[in-house]
Design an enzyme around this catalytic site. Structure first.
Site, PDB file in Angstrom:
ATOM      1  N   ASP A 132       0.054 -52.664  12.409  1.00 19.37           N
ATOM      2  CA  ASP A 132      -0.218 -53.854  13.056  1.00 19.37           C
ATOM      3  C   ASP A 132       0.979 -54.268  13.962  1.00 19.37           C
ATOM      4  OD1 ASP A 132      -1.850 -56.298  13.544  1.00 19.37           O
ATOM      5  OD2 ASP A 132      -3.036 -55.844  12.044  1.00 19.37           O
ATOM      6  N   HIS A 152      -2.736 -55.176  18.621  1.00 18.97           N
ATOM      7  CA  HIS A 152      -2.267 -55.206  17.327  1.00 18.97           C
ATOM      8  C   HIS A 152      -1.268 -54.066  17.191  1.00 18.97           C
ATOM      9  CE1 HIS A 152      -4.137 -58.486  15.534  1.00 18.97           C
ATOM     10  NE2 HIS A 152      -5.437 -58.337  15.836  1.00 18.97           N
ATOM     11  N   GLU A 164      -9.594 -57.479  18.756  1.00 21.42           N
ATOM     12  CA  GLU A 164      -8.538 -58.691  19.498  1.00 21.42           C
ATOM     13  C   GLU A 164      -7.635 -57.907  20.098  1.00 21.42           C
ATOM     14  OE1 GLU A 164      -8.238 -62.001  15.863  1.00 21.42           O
ATOM     15  OE2 GLU A 164      -7.155 -60.296  15.363  1.00 21.42           O
TER      16      GLU A 164
HETATM   17  C1  ACM Z   1      -9.669 -58.836  12.071  1.00 20.47           C
HETATM   18  O1  ACM Z   1      -9.790 -59.907  11.228  1.00 20.47           O
HETATM   19  N1  ACM Z   1      -8.758 -59.304  12.866  1.00 20.47           N
HETATM   20  C2  ACM Z   1     -10.585 -57.539  11.963  1.00 20.47           C
END
Ligand code: ACM
Length: 636
Positions: free
Chosen positions: A193, A264, A343
């Site tokens: 991440d 991410h 995201e």
């Molecule tokens: C997430 O909670 N961004 C998958």
């Protein structure tokens, strides 16, 4: 102790005495059916243990080690049993007729027969351990019974984020032991991440030499203050990851690795800036974030957030990601590889002349379609290696990759849309209690969390199959998962506090049949003994508040408050004078009678303290007999 025994040591503590009247025999998750029969099996030193199944040797050892712990003696292990010889038999005969992962347990006065194969037999042993009452004079009396059991869903998962905070291998193993005990069969390992890359990749060593450490954590920043300069670092070598895969497989748990893309990805980009659309551009950090100082170069992020810098969809990026995925695939034999997909802001792709030219060349009408192109390119590679991708529900945007499974986290809509497109789905909606980093009560005593509200009862109440789906579409819902993001979870102890008892509630909705749901039986009959077991094993957990106490105001003049302990062996302390209860307050021994004069109110405050000293949050019940509302003081 031989190796097989030591392998399973984590589950050997007995679950304590469940209530003998419990029709579900203390078993979590609840079995499909339990039918009482006549008589009982008396387990004593004359009982033998017979394994007649190909894969049952380790399981017989596990059961015997459990019996040593529970009864104080080991059973003699034998290959065959005679008529009338009191025996526990593990067998696969007849197992081929059982549903996948299914098992039966038949208890008669002379035998306990556990039938299943592979995972099924393993789960039979888990249930057998859970249903064994405490010994009395060197004997354990087990009521005669027939149990038939199999899971509602084939995918029963939990996700652990080890990127925001790093968790040692020893903790992962301890956690896996408990997952297996509750028949959870999938461990989704969120390995990369913005805040850390945690898996050794031999071809790209900077992913871990640069990408696995950061100089700050969000703990204390949002919400809260200070403590942001703590270093967080760590990664798993490939050998360690393989060790986890093996350890999990011995417990019939599949490990699904997650490599986040295209967003991410700050940790990877910090290590290899050429993965960015703008290798020379500073990572933007808002001037309002006091811990960031000025704008910085590419960096492993110190704070929580969604960052604009994402992977550029170039040939070089795809080559690197494919090489990374090849190493990942070699470590993890799972059918699924999780590729993230959530995201991913499109700002940099919009600003990048390269991305805009690529979109034109490929006929992609917007950046969502570019994201879909990105995911589909990766999917082709993963499929060519004989594996399938799972992605968070944003992978629906711009068109789903042909063979992708969707993990629905932003409510159920993504999962519904995917099932309607005939794609497999794992349900994990945060809004339904499946984000187990959220807080467990509204008490100010709760540790700091990212927010949200997800008491175990909320998970328990969730049905992963949305009603809007047709019977045909429902079959695409493959299972359910709880996610633990760790921005605010720095230690194994805090992770355990977040996990339990919510993992038990998860197991009940993932394995248990929907018509067998019974929150009262779960909370009041079965959970107390299971939490007492965790307490004995020094596994942290969230201590529930007293059974029977309302956290909503009550009205009236005369009250009788009848409470029960939520953990076997716990004590409830209470106050009625407004003070915060501790062990020095009144000990609850019988229903509390309270008379409130007309026009007044009283507040009952309680706390639960379990044998190890772990305690619940304080719970308050206001008893009001017509007292006037006190207006909140106007803000100065
Ligand atoms: C997430 O909670 N961004 C998958």
């Amino acid at each position: 102790m031989n190796k097989a025994l030591s392998i399973f040591i984590g589950v050997l503590i007995s679950s304590g005495a469940f209530a003998q009247s419990d029709p579900n025999l203390g078993i979590i998750p609840v079995p499909v059916s339990i039918t009482k029969a006549n008589g009982s099996f008396i387990l004593d030193k004359t009982t033998i243990l017979v394994n007649q199944s190909i894969d049952g040797a380790k399981m017989a050892d596990l059961l015997n080690a459990f019996i040593v712990n529970k009864a104080g003696f080991a059973l003699r292990e034998a290959k065959i049993t005679q008529q009338n010889q009191k025996s526990i038999v593990l067998t696969s005969v007849g197992a081929e007729k059982l549903p996948a992962e299914g098992y039966t347990i038949k208890v008669t006065p002379t035998q306990i027969i556990l039938t299943g194969k592979g995972a099924g037999l393993f789960y039979a042993v888990q249930s057998a351990m859970q249903m064994m009452p405490a010994k009395v004079a060197d004997k354990i009396t087990i009521p005669a019974v027939n149990i038939n059991d199999y899971p509602r869903f084939g995918y029963r998962g939990t996700m652990l984020d080890v990127s925001r905070h790093f968790f040692p291998i020893s903790f992962i193993k301890k956690y896996l032991d408990q997952l297996a005990y509750y028949k959870i069969n999938t461990f989704h390992w969120h390995l990369t991440d913005d805040q850390g890359w945690r898996l050794e990749i031999k071809k790209y060593p900077k992913l871990t030499s640069v990408g696995s450490s950061r100089n700050g954590t969000i703990i204390g920043n949002y919400p809260g203050n200070g403590n942001y300069l703590t270093e967080v670092k760590g990664f798993y070598t490939q050998d360690e990851a393989k060790e986890i895969v093996k350890y999990a497989a011995e417990r019939y748990i599949t490990v699904i690795p997650e490599i986040e893309l295209p967003g991410h990805a700050s940790a990877a980009i910090a290590a290899y800036p050429e993965l960015s659309c703008f290798p020379d551009r500073d990572t933007f950090i808002s001037d309002k974030t006091p811990w960031s100082g000025s704008r910085k170069g590419k960096q492993v992020q110190q704070t929580w957030g969604v960052f604009d810098d994402i992977f550029v969809p170039s040939e070089n990026t795809f080559t690197m990601l494919n090489n990374i995925l090849d190493e990942v695939i070699a470590i993890f034999p799972s059918k699924y590889i999780h590729i993230g997909g959530d995201e991913a802001p499109k700002t940099y792709w919009k600003e990048s002349p390269f991305c805009q030219a690529l979109m034109k060349e490929k006929g992609l009408k917007d950046e969502h379609e570019l994201q879909s192109y990105f995911i589909q390119t990766i999917e082709k590679h993963v499929n060519a290696k004989g594996r399938s991708i799972i992605g968070w529900d944003e992978i629906l945007e711009g068109g789903l990759a042909p063979n992708a499974t969707v993990m629905s986290w932003r409510g159920e809509d993504g999962g519904i849309a995917a099932a309607q497109q005939n794609h497999d789905v794992i349900m994990t909606p945060g809004s339904m209690g499946l984000y187990i980093d959220h807080k467990q009560s509204n008490s100010p005593d709760e540790p700091v969390t990212i927010g949200g509200f997800a008491p175990y009862q909320k998970i328990y109440g969730y049905d992963p199959i949305p009603k809007v789906l047709t019977a045909d579409q429902r079959k695409y819902i493959k299972g359910v998962q709880a996610n633990m993001w760790t921005e605010y979870i720095k230690t194994p102890e805090k992770a355990e506090n977040h996990a339990f008892p919510r993992i038990m509630a998860l197991s009940e909705i993932a394995w248990g049949q929907v018509e067998r749901k019974d929150l009262k039986n779960f909370s009041e009959e079965r959970l107390p003994a299971h939490l007492a077991r965790l307490d004995k094993m020094n596994i942290n957990f969230w201590v529930p508040t007293p059974i029977g106490q309302s956290d909503k105001p009550l009205t009236g003049g005369d009250f009788t408050i009848d409470l029960k302990v939520p953990v076997t062996g716990a004590k409830i302390y209470y106050s009625l004078d407004g003070s915060r209860p501790s062990e020095n307050a009144f000990l609850y021994t019988e229903p509390i009678k309270v008379t409130v004069p007309q026009g007044e109110k009283r507040t009952l405050k309680t706390i639960v303290v379990v044998p190890s000293g772990r305690r619940s949050v304080t719970t308050e019940t206001i008893m009001n007999n017509g007292a006037p509302e006190v207006k909140a003081e106007a803000k100065k």
